[in-house]
Design a protein around this motif. Structure first.
Motif, PDB file in Angstrom:
ATOM      1  N   ALA A   1     160.357 -12.100 107.825  1.00  0.00           N
ATOM      2  CA  ALA A   1     159.726 -11.443 108.972  1.00  0.00           C
ATOM      3  C   ALA A   1     158.302 -11.961 109.145  1.00  0.00           C
ATOM      4  N   ASN A   2     157.896 -12.104 110.402  1.00  0.00           N
ATOM      5  CA  ASN A   2     156.564 -12.585 110.795  1.00  0.00           C
ATOM      6  C   ASN A   2     156.347 -14.085 110.620  1.00  0.00           C
ATOM      7  N   TYR A   3     157.375 -14.797 110.195  1.00  0.00           N
ATOM      8  CA  TYR A   3     157.287 -16.265 110.223  1.00  0.00           C
ATOM      9  C   TYR A   3     157.219 -16.682 111.690  1.00  0.00           C
ATOM     10  N   PRO A   4     156.566 -17.826 111.999  1.00  0.00           N
ATOM     11  CA  PRO A   4     156.607 -18.298 113.389  1.00  0.00           C
ATOM     12  C   PRO A   4     158.050 -18.650 113.775  1.00  0.00           C
ATOM     13  N   LEU A   5     158.403 -18.374 115.025  1.00  0.00           N
ATOM     14  CA  LEU A   5     159.771 -18.696 115.443  1.00  0.00           C
ATOM     15  C   LEU A   5     159.825 -20.158 115.868  1.00  0.00           C
ATOM     16  N   GLU A   6     160.562 -20.954 115.134  1.00  0.00           N
ATOM     17  CA  GLU A   6     160.678 -22.367 115.503  1.00  0.00           C
ATOM     18  C   GLU A   6     162.126 -22.735 115.771  1.00  0.00           C
ATOM     19  N   VAL A   7     163.046 -21.964 115.176  1.00  0.00           N
ATOM     20  CA  VAL A   7     164.448 -22.389 115.223  1.00  0.00           C
ATOM     21  C   VAL A   7     165.381 -21.219 115.552  1.00  0.00           C
ATOM     22  N   ILE A   8     166.378 -21.502 116.385  1.00  0.00           N
ATOM     23  CA  ILE A   8     167.465 -20.532 116.602  1.00  0.00           C
ATOM     24  C   ILE A   8     168.626 -21.021 115.733  1.00  0.00           C
ATOM     25  N   TYR A   9     169.141 -20.131 114.880  1.00  0.00           N
ATOM     26  CA  TYR A   9     170.228 -20.529 113.981  1.00  0.00           C
ATOM     27  C   TYR A   9     171.567 -20.048 114.516  1.00  0.00           C
ATOM     28  N   PHE A  10     172.566 -20.931 114.501  1.00  0.00           N
ATOM     29  CA  PHE A  10     173.936 -20.594 114.906  1.00  0.00           C
ATOM     30  C   PHE A  10     174.812 -20.704 113.663  1.00  0.00           C
ATOM     31  N   ILE A  11     175.585 -19.640 113.389  1.00  0.00           N
ATOM     32  CA  ILE A  11     176.370 -19.627 112.143  1.00  0.00           C
ATOM     33  C   ILE A  11     177.682 -20.379 112.353  1.00  0.00           C
ATOM     34  N   GLU A  12     177.893 -21.405 111.523  1.00  0.00           N
ATOM     35  CA  GLU A  12     179.116 -22.207 111.620  1.00  0.00           C
ATOM     36  C   GLU A  12     180.171 -21.664 110.652  1.00  0.00           C
ATOM     37  N   SER A  13     179.691 -21.262 109.463  1.00  0.00           N
ATOM     38  CA  SER A  13     180.580 -20.587 108.511  1.00  0.00           C
ATOM     39  C   SER A  13     179.730 -19.798 107.526  1.00  0.00           C
ATOM     40  N   GLY A  14     180.328 -18.749 106.938  1.00  0.00           N
ATOM     41  CA  GLY A  14     179.592 -17.918 105.988  1.00  0.00           C
ATOM     42  C   GLY A  14     178.976 -16.697 106.663  1.00  0.00           C
ATOM     43  N   GLU A  15     178.201 -15.948 105.872  1.00  0.00           N
ATOM     44  CA  GLU A  15     177.604 -14.710 106.395  1.00  0.00           C
ATOM     45  C   GLU A  15     176.105 -14.671 106.134  1.00  0.00           C
ATOM     46  N   MET A  16     175.387 -14.089 107.094  1.00  0.00           N
ATOM     47  CA  MET A  16     173.924 -13.989 106.991  1.00  0.00           C
ATOM     48  C   MET A  16     173.528 -12.520 107.043  1.00  0.00           C
ATOM     49  N   GLU A  17     172.635 -12.126 106.152  1.00  0.00           N
ATOM     50  CA  GLU A  17     172.214 -10.720 106.122  1.00  0.00           C
ATOM     51  C   GLU A  17     170.805 -10.597 106.705  1.00  0.00           C
ATOM     52  N   LEU A  18     170.672  -9.634 107.647  1.00  0.00           N
ATOM     53  CA  LEU A  18     169.364  -9.436 108.279  1.00  0.00           C
ATOM     54  C   LEU A  18     168.720  -8.151 107.790  1.00  0.00           C
ATOM     55  N   THR A  19     167.414  -8.166 107.591  1.00  0.00           N
ATOM     56  CA  THR A  19     166.671  -6.927 107.276  1.00  0.00           C
ATOM     57  C   THR A  19     165.375  -6.918 108.076  1.00  0.00           C
ATOM     58  N   PRO A  20     164.993  -5.930 108.811  1.00  0.00           N
ATOM     59  CA  PRO A  20     165.801  -4.735 109.101  1.00  0.00           C
ATOM     60  C   PRO A  20     166.905  -5.055 110.118  1.00  0.00           C
ATOM     61  N   ILE A  21     167.704  -4.015 110.452  1.00  0.00           N
ATOM     62  CA  ILE A  21     168.863  -4.197 111.338  1.00  0.00           C
ATOM     63  C   ILE A  21     168.383  -4.644 112.715  1.00  0.00           C
ATOM     64  N   LEU A  22     168.972  -5.710 113.198  1.00  0.00           N
ATOM     65  CA  LEU A  22     168.640  -6.097 114.562  1.00  0.00           C
ATOM     66  C   LEU A  22     169.822  -6.682 115.328  1.00  0.00           C
ATOM     67  N   ALA A  23     170.970  -6.776 114.668  1.00  0.00           N
ATOM     68  CA  ALA A  23     172.138  -7.309 115.369  1.00  0.00           C
ATOM     69  C   ALA A  23     172.563  -6.308 116.444  1.00  0.00           C
ATOM     70  N   ALA A  24     173.126  -6.821 117.550  1.00  0.00           N
ATOM     71  CA  ALA A  24     173.424  -5.970 118.700  1.00  0.00           C
ATOM     72  C   ALA A  24     174.374  -4.832 118.365  1.00  0.00           C
ATOM     73  N   ASP A  25     175.336  -5.110 117.476  1.00  0.00           N
ATOM     74  CA  ASP A  25     176.318  -4.074 117.152  1.00  0.00           C
ATOM     75  C   ASP A  25     175.845  -3.147 116.034  1.00  0.00           C
ATOM     76  N   GLY A  26     174.598  -3.297 115.631  1.00  0.00           N
ATOM     77  CA  GLY A  26     174.044  -2.401 114.617  1.00  0.00           C
ATOM     78  C   GLY A  26     174.354  -2.834 113.197  1.00  0.00           C
ATOM     79  N   ASN A  27     175.111  -3.942 113.021  1.00  0.00           N
ATOM     80  CA  ASN A  27     175.419  -4.407 111.673  1.00  0.00           C
ATOM     81  C   ASN A  27     174.260  -5.230 111.117  1.00  0.00           C
ATOM     82  N   THR A  28     174.178  -5.223 109.812  1.00  0.00           N
ATOM     83  CA  THR A  28     173.119  -6.030 109.192  1.00  0.00           C
ATOM     84  C   THR A  28     173.629  -7.439 108.914  1.00  0.00           C
ATOM     85  N   VAL A  29     174.914  -7.643 109.068  1.00  0.00           N
ATOM     86  CA  VAL A  29     175.498  -8.934 108.688  1.00  0.00           C
ATOM     87  C   VAL A  29     175.944  -9.710 109.931  1.00  0.00           C
TER      88      VAL A  29
END
Lengths: 158, 353
Positions: free
Chosen positions: A57-85
């Motif tokens: 958090a608070n890193y400068p935004l330089e890159v948009i990441y697209f998931i090709e395979s695997g799972e990514m965990e976000l903290t705090p929750i910000l995914a549209a469906d309310g999931n952290t993953v």
């Protein structure tokens, strides 16, 4: 012999559509083959081991990441469906793009993760240089933001 | 400590150093190819968005450039060959010595008369004898020039072949630009990926903008010089204009070189001395337009450096490595400075320092 030569000659100018997989990302679902080819040329492939930090958090935004395979965990929750993953064919960074260009959350690889990274500057450049492509990308961004707001409103009401 | 990883990293570093040493004779050509690539890239990218493959875009541009060059050569080279032949015919005349021919040139004749007068006034210094001896040495050196070309034909042809390779290097840099960028980025560890992307973009923007701006400025100065020198009536205005445009890339010193060549041409061609003043004024006007309109509009936007620092950098560049370093020192210093400031800012933001 002649048909083969003609096929080879045609392929010099019209390359086969190697980037159909990009259609699975909601941001790219309206792009045509040529636009997908241009988009793919800007995407960097990255691999993260399970547990590895992707950004904080608070890193400068330089890159948009697209998931090709695997799972990514976000903290705090910000995914549209309310999931952290976030899972295959989801992406992270678009929301932050329209805020203060700082990461709103931290991300870690939950499993071994393959990502495609699009630089924020390349994203802006694509929109500026190809207005048709830009309109499609911005429309997809609006849809994504609209879904996100609708989902959060629904969660707040309940 | 992971010894395998350390050893592998050392081997990679060693391979990089060896590659640098092995390919070092080609670095200057690669640099030239990079300059050409940066200049042509916006046009290639524009064509790419119009569904023209990058390799085809490069070929189209090469054909256009080759066409323009062919037209220029077809227009001006026959005249240059004619004048060259006249000069050779003059030198091969047997009724006059080469020294006498040189002395007969208007500018040398004036100088000869001046030295002759001085020699009459101060005969003890033997100025005329020294001047004649200097001219004879110069004539001998000119006479040795064809022999020098023949005896050094191998390195000359080698260099010429490498110069011809520049467009080929440039072709691959342009057509595979994004592949090269992705390959380079794939070597960067995840922790430094985003910061490297920022720095790479910064270098790309700075270098690209600077090279394109400087080439546009060269073109503008070349066209303006040709125009004003044509009005003044200086012979070979296009050639002098082209030289003025080329030398203009050396900050503060280059612009004077174009004017100097114009003055020399006037002296050699025997035009009235008043034309030197007109040509000087014309070139001064070009420099004023360049300094106050072209430079701020084109380059001022891409690079902000104090004039004193620019002069010091150019002079240091000339001491360090001659003309090439005079050309590249200013953008290099600016690039290093802007890179370091971007690095400091981003290292803090990414909490690496």
């Amino acid at each position: 012999m002649a048909p083969r030569f003609l096929l080879w000659f045609k392929r010099l100018f019209v390359s086969p559509d190697l980037h159909k997989d990009l259609l699975k990302y909601s941001l790219f679902k309206e792009l045509n083959a040529h636009q997908r080819k241009i988009m793919a040329s800007f995407l960097h492939e990255r691999e993260f081991k399970a547990g590895e930090s992707i950004f904080e958090a608070n890193y400068p935004l330089e890159v948009i990441y697209f998931i090709e395979s695997g799972e990514m965990e976000l903290t705090p929750i910000l995914a549209a469906d309310g999931n952290t993953v976030l899972k295959k064919h989801q992406f992270v960074g678009v929301l932050d793009l329209f805020s203060e260009k700082k990461r709103l959350n931290s991300a870690n690889a939950r499993t071994d993760l393959k990502l495609r990274a699009l630089s924020e500057k390349d994203f802006q450049e694509l929109i500026a240089k190809d207005p048709a492509l830009g309109v499609k990308l911005l429309k997809a961004c609006c849809c994504f933001l609209s879904d996100f707001i609708a989902e959060h409103s629904r969660q707040n009401r309940s | 400590m992971n010894w395998t990883r350390l050893i592998f990293t050392l081997i990679i570093l060693l391979a990089c150093v060896l590659a640098l040493v092995f390919y070092s004779p080609l670095l200057i050509y690669l640099l030239l190819a990079l300059v050409l690539a940066y200049f042509l890239d916006p046009a290639i990218t524009w064509m790419e968005y119009k569904k023209i493959p990058r390799w085809l875009g490069v070929l189209i541009l090469y054909f256009i450039i080759a066409g323009v060059l062919t037209w220029l050569i077809a227009t001006y080279v026959p005249e240059l060959i004619r004048q060259g032949n006249q000069f050779l015919a003059l030198l091969s005349r047997t009724d006059q010595s080469p020294l006498q021919l040189i002395v007969d040139l208007p500018v040398i004749r004036s100088l000869h008369e001046l030295v002759e007068n001085l020699d009459h006034s101060v005969p003890q210094m033997h100025l005329l004898a020294r001047f004649d001896s200097f001219l004879e040495t110069a004539v001998n050196k000119i006479g040795e020039f064809p022999q020098l070309l023949i005896s050094n034909y191998q390195p000359i042809l080698g260099t010429l072949a490498m110069v011809l390779m520049v467009p080929i290097f440039s072709f691959f840099l342009l057509s595979d630009k994004k592949r090269i960028r992705r390959a380079l980025m794939s070597l960067v560890p995840n922790k430094y990926f985003e910061i490297t992307l920022i720095l790479l973009k910064k270098v790309d923007e700075n270098v690209g903008n600077y090279i394109r701006a400087i080439l546009l400025e060269m073109l503008a100065v070349g066209i303006m010089s040709t125009f004003v020198l044509s009005i003044v009536g200086v012979p070979y205005a296009i050639v002098i204009g082209a030289i003025a445009g080329l030398t203009n890339i050396i900050p503060y010193i280059g612009p004077w070189l174009g004017g100097l060549i114009a003055v020399l041409v006037i002296l050699i061609s025997g035009m009235a001395p008043v034309n030197i003043i007109w040509a000087g004024l014309a070139m001064f006007l070009v420099q004023q337009v360049d300094n106050y309109m072209v430079y701020p509009a084109i380059i001022g936007k891409t690079m902000k450096m104090h004039p004193l620092l620019v002069i010091l950098t150019v002079l240091a560049g000339s001491y360090f490595g001659g003309v090439i370093w005079m050309l590249i020192s200013v953008p290099l210093v600016y690039m290093i400075f802007s890179l370091l400031s971007a690095l400091q800012k981003n290292l803090k933001e990414f909490r690496i320092i």
